[in-house]
Write a protein that holds these residues in place. Structure first.
Motif, mmCIF file in Angstrom:
data_model
loop_
_atom_site.group_PDB
_atom_site.id
_atom_site.type_symbol
_atom_site.label_atom_id
_atom_site.label_comp_id
_atom_site.label_asym_id
_atom_site.label_seq_id
_atom_site.Cartn_x
_atom_site.Cartn_y
_atom_site.Cartn_z
ATOM 1 N N GLU A 109 7.297 -0.753 -8.301
ATOM 2 C CA GLU A 109 7.319 -2.096 -8.885
ATOM 3 C C GLU A 109 7.403 -3.201 -7.839
ATOM 4 O OE1 GLU A 109 10.283 -2.470 -11.929
ATOM 5 O OE2 GLU A 109 9.526 -0.735 -13.025
ATOM 6 N N HIS A 167 -7.704 5.509 -13.372
ATOM 7 C CA HIS A 167 -7.983 4.450 -14.347
ATOM 8 C C HIS A 167 -8.107 5.031 -15.754
ATOM 9 C CE1 HIS A 167 -9.231 2.600 -10.501
ATOM 10 N NE2 HIS A 167 -8.607 1.558 -11.028
ATOM 11 N N THR A 199 -2.884 3.468 -16.630
ATOM 12 C CA THR A 199 -3.120 3.338 -15.191
ATOM 13 C C THR A 199 -1.841 2.936 -14.465
ATOM 14 O OG1 THR A 199 -5.403 2.692 -15.595
ATOM 15 C CG2 THR A 199 -4.480 2.113 -13.445
ATOM 16 N N PHE A 238 0.456 1.375 -11.373
ATOM 17 C CA PHE A 238 0.348 0.253 -10.446
ATOM 18 C C PHE A 238 -0.178 0.792 -9.120
ATOM 19 C CE2 PHE A 238 2.888 -3.165 -8.011
ATOM 20 C CZ PHE A 238 1.916 -4.124 -8.219
ATOM 21 N N GLU A 297 -1.519 -10.223 -8.247
ATOM 22 C CA GLU A 297 -1.319 -9.009 -9.030
ATOM 23 C C GLU A 297 -1.755 -9.294 -10.455
ATOM 24 O OE1 GLU A 297 2.755 -7.748 -8.992
ATOM 25 O OE2 GLU A 297 2.813 -7.549 -6.815
ATOM 26 N N TYR A 298 -2.179 -8.275 -11.147
ATOM 27 C CA TYR A 298 -2.527 -8.445 -12.554
ATOM 28 C C TYR A 298 -2.510 -7.107 -13.277
ATOM 29 C CZ TYR A 298 -7.148 -6.470 -11.849
ATOM 30 O OH TYR A 298 -8.176 -5.603 -11.577
ATOM 31 N N ARG A 299 -2.421 -7.198 -14.591
ATOM 32 C CA ARG A 299 -2.576 -6.049 -15.477
ATOM 33 C C ARG A 299 -3.464 -6.512 -16.620
ATOM 34 N NH1 ARG A 299 -1.046 -3.439 -20.009
ATOM 35 N NH2 ARG A 299 -0.625 -1.208 -19.852
ATOM 36 N N VAL A 320 -7.012 0.515 -18.554
ATOM 37 C CA VAL A 320 -6.096 -0.459 -17.968
ATOM 38 C C VAL A 320 -6.380 -0.608 -16.481
ATOM 39 C CG1 VAL A 320 -3.653 -0.901 -17.425
ATOM 40 C CG2 VAL A 320 -4.287 0.090 -19.639
ATOM 41 N N GLU A 321 -6.336 -1.835 -16.003
ATOM 42 C CA GLU A 321 -6.247 -2.118 -14.568
ATOM 43 C C GLU A 321 -4.848 -2.667 -14.340
ATOM 44 O OE1 GLU A 321 -7.660 -1.375 -11.993
ATOM 45 O OE2 GLU A 321 -9.826 -1.357 -12.202
ATOM 46 N N HIS A 322 -4.185 -2.166 -13.312
ATOM 47 C CA HIS A 322 -2.826 -2.615 -12.991
ATOM 48 C C HIS A 322 -2.710 -2.579 -11.473
ATOM 49 C CE1 HIS A 322 1.772 -2.031 -13.599
ATOM 50 N NE2 HIS A 322 1.453 -3.288 -13.365
ATOM 51 N N GLU A 323 -2.960 -3.737 -10.853
ATOM 52 C CA GLU A 323 -3.151 -3.749 -9.401
ATOM 53 C C GLU A 323 -2.387 -4.852 -8.683
ATOM 54 O OE1 GLU A 323 -7.721 -2.083 -9.270
ATOM 55 O OE2 GLU A 323 -7.417 -4.239 -9.133
#
Length: 187
Positions: A22, A36, A40, A42, A114-116, A124-127
């Motif tokens: 986190e 992905h 997904t 982080f 950063e985004y989700r 989901v994209e969580h990067e």
């Protein structure tokens, strides 16, 4: 006398992504092909916006065969650094792979982006996704498995389009458009 040597790292064609906790610290890796999903984790990525000699920005349309956000208009290039790979090296590598062009004047524009987001299929994209800006050095030769269309556009027109029709663009481009100094100055 007998000597022992460590076995060399096995050579593999599996592309790995760096998983993050986190706080953004690396905690492991996972195959890109498996990461992905609708859950997904982080992970570390990057976005790159490209400019031409006239100051126009490149927008690309993701290939229709892409697993997430197929056919959506987005920034020039996105990708993931390999474990241990310098981010700038990863950006240059991925731009060359996706768009068939080299870049110059690579600059970090949004180091903490950063985004989700969840696409229509549930992927989901969580990067953590530092955002770069660079200039193209040559003619584009996009890989059709990555990019099906592209367009050069003045920054103010791109910002107007993103604001008028955010649903037509990738969620990361929409979020970046409000934060990038290049586009904020176009308002």
């Amino acid at each position: 006398m007998t000597t022992t040597r460590e076995a060399p790292e096995p050579v593999t064609d599996v592309e790995l992504v760096v998983l993050l906790d986190e706080g953004g610290s690396p905690i492991g890796t996972a195959p890109k092909a498996d990461v992905h999903t609708d859950a997904t984790p982080f992970h570390l990525a990057f976005s790159c916006h490209l400019l031409d000699d006239e100051g126009r920005m490149l927008v690309t349309r993701r290939a229709l065969g892409k697993r997430a956000w197929p056919g959506v208009w987005t920034n020039a290039c996105c990708g993931h650094p390999a474990p241990g790979e310098h981010m700038e090296t990863a950006v240059q590598r991925r731009v060359r792979q996706e768009l068939g062009v080299d870049i110059t004047a690579l600059e970090l524009a949004l180091p903490d982006f950063e985004y989700r987001a969840v696409d229509a299929s549930g992927i989901v994209e969580h990067e953590r996704c530092p955002v770069y800006i660079a200039r193209v050095d040559g003619e584009l030769r996009p890989d059709p498995d990555e990019t099906v269309e592209w367009q050069w556009v003045e920054p103010e027109r791109l910002l107007a389009g993103v604001r008028a029709t955010p649903w037509a663009f990738s969620p990361w481009l929409v979020l970046q458009a409000e934060q990038l100094p290049l586009l904020a100055g176009a308002a």
